[in-house]
Design a protein around this motif. Structure first.
Motif, PDB file in Angstrom:
ATOM      1  N   MET A   3       4.177   4.211   2.100  1.00 24.51           N
ATOM      2  CA  MET A   3       3.877   2.902   2.650  1.00 24.51           C
ATOM      3  C   MET A   3       3.121   2.998   3.968  1.00 24.51           C
ATOM      4  O   MET A   3       2.265   2.200   4.243  1.00 24.51           O
ATOM      5  N   ASN A  33      -0.473   1.191   5.127  1.00 24.26           N
ATOM      6  CA  ASN A  33      -0.449   0.309   6.289  1.00 24.26           C
ATOM      7  C   ASN A  33      -1.537   0.714   7.277  1.00 24.26           C
ATOM      8  O   ASN A  33      -2.167  -0.110   7.890  1.00 24.26           O
ATOM      9  N   GLU A  74      -3.757  -2.513   5.133  1.00 22.68           N
ATOM     10  CA  GLU A  74      -3.156  -3.352   4.104  1.00 22.68           C
ATOM     11  C   GLU A  74      -2.137  -4.291   4.740  1.00 22.68           C
ATOM     12  O   GLU A  74      -1.349  -3.884   5.595  1.00 22.68           O
ATOM     13  N   LYS A  75      -2.160  -5.523   4.320  1.00 23.01           N
ATOM     14  CA  LYS A  75      -1.205  -6.503   4.843  1.00 23.01           C
ATOM     15  C   LYS A  75       0.161  -6.252   4.230  1.00 23.01           C
ATOM     16  O   LYS A  75       0.280  -5.987   3.032  1.00 23.01           O
ATOM     17  N   GLN A  76       1.165  -6.292   5.100  1.00 26.61           N
ATOM     18  CA  GLN A  76       2.524  -6.046   4.646  1.00 26.61           C
ATOM     19  C   GLN A  76       3.451  -7.122   5.196  1.00 26.61           C
ATOM     20  O   GLN A  76       3.420  -7.428   6.396  1.00 26.61           O
TER      21      GLN A  76
END
Length: 158
Positions: free
Chosen positions: A1, A5, A9-11
């Motif tokens: 993850m 990130n 990438e939007k999380q």
């Protein structure tokens, strides 16, 4: 993850949802139960955001419900429903709506359930709060802040 990130990438993740503070009062009981049930409801909403570590934020939704019969308070409910959210990869412009609208929208059903249960356990007819448009409230808050800034700037020019 962590790698995705770093790539931007939007999380968004809900880490925890909890009731932070709660109060239920019936200052005029038992007399209030003898009155005809024609309630007047006053609802106040507020949010508070606290930045934690590692892209985590605590968002707390404060709700105060005051129900009156004539001039007597039937009951008063105050609740702070909170959540810890991981939010990363969003621009500064996107973070405001995420924290000021999206997160409170996630928390509201939990708060509504707690309020309904408290009112019912207090001996009153069921109270189900109507849905709230947090997007509109957030936009209204932004407009109000902008007007306040413009008013403050006008005062310093005079």
């Amino acid at each position: 993850m962590a790698e995705s990130n770093q790539a931007g990438e939007k999380q968004f993740a809900i880490q925890k949802i909890y009731t932070k503070d709660i109060s239920f009062e019936t200052p005029n009981s038992p007399k209030i139960f003898t009155l005809k049930w024609e309630p007047a409801l006053d609802l106040n909403l507020g949010t508070h955001v606290e930045s934690l570590e590692n892209s985590m934020f605590e968002v707390a939704l404060s709700i105060t419900v005051t129900v009156k019969l004539a001039e007597s308070i039937a009951y008063l409910v105050e609740i702070k429903q909170a959540g810890i959210f991981t939010i990363s990869g969003f621009s500064e412009q996107e973070m405001g709506p995420m924290l000021g609208s999206f997160c409170p929208n996630v928390l509201f059903p939990y708060a509504r359930e707690v309020i309904s249960d408290l009112v019912n356990k207090g001996g009153f007819p069921q109270l189900i709060l109507a849905p709230v448009n947090f997007d509109a409230l957030y936009m209204q808050h932004l407009q109000q802040n902008q007007q306040n800034q413009q008013g403050a700037e006008a005062k310093t020019l005079n």
